[in-house]
Design a protein around this motif. Structure first.
Motif, PDB file in Angstrom:
ATOM      1  N   GLU A 521     -12.046 -20.099  -3.383  1.00 46.56           N
ATOM      2  CA  GLU A 521     -11.137 -21.054  -3.970  1.00 46.56           C
ATOM      3  C   GLU A 521     -10.253 -20.796  -4.869  1.00 46.56           C
ATOM      4  O   GLU A 521     -10.623 -19.749  -5.865  1.00 46.56           O
ATOM      5  N   ARG A 522      -9.187 -21.265  -4.822  1.00 44.38           N
ATOM      6  CA  ARG A 522      -8.013 -20.951  -6.258  1.00 44.38           C
ATOM      7  C   ARG A 522      -8.764 -21.576  -7.574  1.00 44.38           C
ATOM      8  O   ARG A 522      -9.529 -22.645  -7.569  1.00 44.38           O
ATOM      9  N   ASP A 523      -8.387 -20.801  -8.570  1.00 50.12           N
ATOM     10  CA  ASP A 523      -8.970 -21.111 -10.006  1.00 50.12           C
ATOM     11  C   ASP A 523      -7.712 -21.180 -10.746  1.00 50.12           C
ATOM     12  O   ASP A 523      -7.110 -20.247 -11.288  1.00 50.12           O
ATOM     13  N   THR A 524      -7.192 -22.408 -10.985  1.00 50.28           N
ATOM     14  CA  THR A 524      -5.842 -22.697 -11.747  1.00 50.28           C
ATOM     15  C   THR A 524      -6.389 -23.066 -13.134  1.00 50.28           C
ATOM     16  O   THR A 524      -5.509 -23.215 -14.053  1.00 50.28           O
ATOM     17  N   ASP A 539       0.484 -15.094 -12.828  1.00 51.93           N
ATOM     18  CA  ASP A 539      -0.323 -15.416 -12.031  1.00 51.93           C
ATOM     19  C   ASP A 539      -0.567 -17.121 -11.651  1.00 51.93           C
ATOM     20  O   ASP A 539      -1.455 -17.569 -11.797  1.00 51.93           O
ATOM     21  N   ALA A 541      -0.389 -18.542  -9.128  1.00 50.19           N
ATOM     22  CA  ALA A 541      -0.905 -19.165  -7.956  1.00 50.19           C
ATOM     23  C   ALA A 541      -2.730 -19.304  -8.347  1.00 50.19           C
ATOM     24  O   ALA A 541      -3.570 -19.609  -7.355  1.00 50.19           O
ATOM     25  N   GLY A 542      -3.112 -18.894  -9.451  1.00 46.78           N
ATOM     26  CA  GLY A 542      -4.030 -19.168  -9.947  1.00 46.78           C
ATOM     27  C   GLY A 542      -4.853 -17.902 -10.575  1.00 46.78           C
ATOM     28  O   GLY A 542      -4.343 -16.870 -10.178  1.00 46.78           O
ATOM     29  N   PHE A 544      -7.428 -14.726 -11.370  1.00 50.89           N
ATOM     30  CA  PHE A 544      -8.211 -13.879 -10.337  1.00 50.89           C
ATOM     31  C   PHE A 544      -9.267 -13.431 -11.143  1.00 50.89           C
ATOM     32  O   PHE A 544      -9.137 -13.193 -12.205  1.00 50.89           O
ATOM     33  N   ARG A 558      -9.033 -13.109  -5.241  1.00 53.80           N
ATOM     34  CA  ARG A 558      -8.404 -14.582  -5.657  1.00 53.80           C
ATOM     35  C   ARG A 558      -8.499 -15.492  -4.615  1.00 53.80           C
ATOM     36  O   ARG A 558      -8.054 -15.050  -3.357  1.00 53.80           O
ATOM     37  N   LYS A 560      -7.958 -18.888  -1.880  1.00 52.06           N
ATOM     38  CA  LYS A 560      -6.881 -19.362  -1.492  1.00 52.06           C
ATOM     39  C   LYS A 560      -7.027 -20.890  -1.477  1.00 52.06           C
ATOM     40  O   LYS A 560      -6.046 -21.879  -1.449  1.00 52.06           O
TER      41      LYS A 560
END
Length: 779
Positions: A521-524, A539, A541-542, A544, A558, A560
């Motif tokens: 999972e994305r970590d934003t 970064d 996209a989130g 990592f 990272r 998605k």
């Protein structure tokens, strides 16, 4: 004490048995991977997710820790990796309504398989003292509960902080920092139950608790021993590396009580020939060893090598290496010369000609690697056995040169990285010194509790709060009834998890479930009530995280997918927000900055942990970087003596009383650690059940038992018997005098106090049992 089966396991009437497979992977591996993924995720999500597994710009598989190498396939995952990803990226959800329908006692009556199949946890849940239900709780209230109970302790050592191998480097570093800032070294982890024996033996002999080979070394080896390991099920991508080694001319010796399909023949699903042809025969030699016979085997191999050197001086032993880089050779050689061959044959179940033929393989090889897994690490004499493996390699200089060395194959992804980050109950002084200098406080120096000692502390009341960063502690640990009773005595248990497991149902008087983001999972950042943050420039996209694989390579991971719930936060945020609640405005650690920006954590790691210089820049290079490894890189051995150490290890034959067998606990092919993906073990021919015990037909006949009989497994110990009920007997070509059954169902048979010398690892691979026939009424 008997182990009562959860209701899901009662009467496995659909269980079917067929002959075991003689090869692994191929088309069935592909079809099962895709079928499992689509059932959990759907077609579109499957394609999106599997395309990112183990890719340089993707996420690290949440399964095993096998390295990827520079040149990667578009499908860089195995069947069990696909299952692990599918379980995490599933579209199934566990919501507050689920907990309203199920009491804690009801959950405890279900199996781990049933619990895991319910789906992803979506919000924090709280079980209040005296209640039999979990109910929703806010993140802030959850952190307040944990901080309240920790501050109420009389001593920081009354708290336990467990870690699973899935935890990222950043989360692990922050977690151990919180624990030591709180004032304890009580950091038990899953290594204590698996590869602690490897670390203990390798630190004593080579000065580093990790392996000394790279993936390229494996490809270049002349001879590879695969000992006490089933890569076809537990590390399937290793089979590709072994296939490549074979194509380069390597010979492979498999040493195992059970014939393992992956080591017999491998149909590589990445190749057309693997899908439609016969595949590649991997093992040139199969030594079907008796359980606990590996120490005797390696002593015998080394003795024969010494005798070959005496017959032709200067042709066998690497005298230059031994004299320059080692200590203890003469004492070790003198001990070997007293070896009793009758004891060797009794211990190993092998005849002398089989061992002598293996020595010819060794004499014909310029470079030798020995790989092993838990088949070597979970015996009373495990540390001594691994030290003897090192002796065998040192004799011919097979450490610290290309294509040679020790290769302990770790299990869970990043279990090795967690230890590198300081998840260790017995931290070295240099680590505590560096931590103290960096953060300006004095870390505790007294050693903490490992996993076995943690259970003892809970049982006795010395420990009152238990916090788990991932994992399934209750199902992973030995002596099930004792462990469950100990956990229920805790004042508070806290589980940071992605999915349900038995540790949520067997919990303390007060309990919290804190759901977290998964690898996929994305970590934003910016979760409810959290600090947010981008994770550093570039970064968007989130954020990592990073992990370390089984061979010491560190790389980024990272996700998605969008999070399973808007209420999920990362493990890093959970740790940092708990620390903020516990310590308030901490003058030593910028917890809010860490929660918002993982680069800030990596900067601190670079100044505390050797080998992580310029961490943020190096890990952004696709593929990451290798940590320094003194034996491999420099032929330098940072032991107490400054040399690689030969050690004398006494051979004590494990003799089993008449009518008994020696049991090892194993995984099925539909399993990874305690996560049960399904009820099949395709390679061993088992479908629709797990309560089975594999026994040689000759041993069954001697006990007047037949294939298909129902038995109880009873282990006998000084403090009494332990019983695992209702197992179906399967006649199977295991070594004589040995049997095997799946864990965690048989963990009940392993006493808490039956542990390996030095490492304190449970002895799950050498349990003396008798098989008790059940009558027609199941009694």
């Amino acid at each position: 004490m008997a182990r009562k089966a959860p209701r899901d396991e009662v009467g496995e009437d659909g269980l079917k048995v067929s002959p075991p497979k003689e090869w692994a992977a191929g088309i069935p591996g592909v079809t099962r991977s895709l079928a499992t993924a689509q059932a959990q995720m759907g077609v579109g999500r499957t394609l999106l997710t599997l395309a990112g597994v183990n890719q340089k710009e993707g996420f690290d598989c949440p399964g095993c820790a096998w390295p990827e190498g520079d040149h990667r396939s578009p499908a860089e995952f195995c069947e069990n990796g696909a299952k692990a990803v599918a379980e995490e990226a599933t579209v199934r959800r566990v919501t507050a309504d689920f907990f309203a329908r199920h009491t804690v006692d009801d959950l405890a009556r279900h199996t781990d398989h049933w619990l895991g199949q319910q789906g992803r946890l979506t919000s924090p849940m709280h079980r209040a003292p005296g209640s039999d239900h979990y109910v929703p709780v806010s993140w802030q209230d959850a952190f307040s509960i944990v901080a309240r109970e920790l501050r109420a302790l009389d001593d920081p050592d009354e708290a336990l902080f467990y870690t699973s191998g899935r935890t990222s480097n950043e989360a692990a570093f922050a977690y151990q920092l919180l624990v030591r800032r709180f004032g304890t070294n009580n950091l038990p982890d899953c290594s204590n139950m698996c590869h602690e024996s490897s670390g203990s033996a390798l630190n004593q002999t080579l000065g580093i608790g990790k392996g000394t080979v790279s993936l390229e070394d494996l490809h270049r080896a002349d001879l590879i021993f695969v000992v006490g390991q089933n890569p076809g099920t537990n590390h399937p991508r290793m089979l590709s590396a072994l296939e490549r080694a074979k194509r380069g001319g390597a010979r492979i010796v498999a040493v195992n009580p059970l014939p393992e399909a992956g080591l017999l023949r491998f149909k590589n699903p990445q190749r057309i020939s693997g899908l439609v042809g016969r595949g590649t025969t991997l093992a040139d030699r199969f030594l079907q060893i008796r359980l606990n016979g590996d120490l005797a085997l390696f002593k015998a191999l080394s003795l024969l090598l010494l005798q070959a050197e005496e017959a032709a001086p200067g042709t066998v032993v690497d005298r230059d290496f031994v004299e320059t880089h080692t200590l203890g050779f003469d004492a070790w050689a003198q001990d070997l010369r007293s070896l009793d061959w009758a004891e060797v044959e009794e211990a190993t179940g092998l005849d002398r000609p089989a061992i002598e033929e293996t020595v010819r393989d060794v004499l014909g090889a310029k470079s030798v690697i020995v790989c092993w897994a838990m088949g070597l690490t979970q015996h009373k004499n495990s540390v001594a056995t691994i030290r003897e493996v090192v002796n065998f390699l040192l004799l011919r200089g097979n450490v610290g040169r290309p294509g040679a060395g020790v290769c302990p194959v770790r299990g869970h992804s990043n279990v090795q990285g967690d230890r590198t980050m300081g998840i260790y109950e017995r931290p070295p002084a240099w680590f505590l010194d560096a931590l103290g200098r960096e953060f300006g406080f004095e870390p505790p120096r007294e050693h903490g509790f490992d996993t076995v000692e943690a259970i003892r502390a809970l049982r006795s009341g010395r420990a009152k709060v238990f916090v788990a960063m991932g994992g399934n502690f209750v199902s992973a640990t030995p002596d099930t009834a004792v462990t469950e009773e100990a956990m229920r005595r805790a004042r508070l248990t806290v589980q940071v998890s992605t999915k349900l497991n038995r540790s949520h149902a067997v919990c303390g008087r007060e309990a919290l479930i804190l759901p977290t983001l998964g690898r996929t999972e994305r970590d934003t950042g910016g979760a409810p009530g959290g600090p947010g943050g981008s994770g550093g420039p570039g970064d968007r996209a989130g954020r990592f995280v990073t992990v370390e694989d089984s061979m010491g390579l560190v790389h980024a991971s990272r996700g998605k997918l969008p999070p399973a719930s808007g209420d999920l936060i990362s493990e890093v945020e959970i740790v940092c927000r708990l620390a903020t609640e516990l310590f308030g405005d901490d003058p030593h650690v910028p917890w809010k900055e860490f929660a918002a920006d993982y680069d800030a954590i990596r900067d601190r790691i670079s100044r505390v942990v050797p080998g992580f210089d310029d961490f943020n820049a190096r890990v952004r290079v696709p593929g990451g970087f290798a940590l320094p490894n003194a034996p491999r890189d420099e032929r330098r051995f940072p032991t107490a003596t400054g040399k690689a150490n030969f050690t004398v290890n006494a051979l004590e034959v494990l003799r089993v009383p008449p009518g008994r067998l020696l049991l090892q606990t194993v995984r099925s092919h539909d399993q990874y650690n305690t996560t049960i993906y399904g009820m099949d073990d395709r390679y061993r021919g088992v479908r629709g059940g797990r309560r089975v015990v594999f026994v040689h037909a000759g041993d069954l006949a001697e006990r007047n038992l037949s294939d298909g009989d129902m038995v109880d497994l009873v282990s006998e110990w000084p403090d009494g018997e332990r019983r695992a009920e209702a197992f179906r007997v399967i006649a199977y070509p295991t070594a004589r005098g040995c049997c095997a059954a799946y864990f965690p169902e048989t963990n009940v048979l392993v006493p808490l106090d039956s542990v390996a010398d030095t490492s304190n690892t449970p002895t799950s691979k050498s349990v003396v049992v008798r098989l008790v026939l059940r009558d027609a009424d199941g009694a």
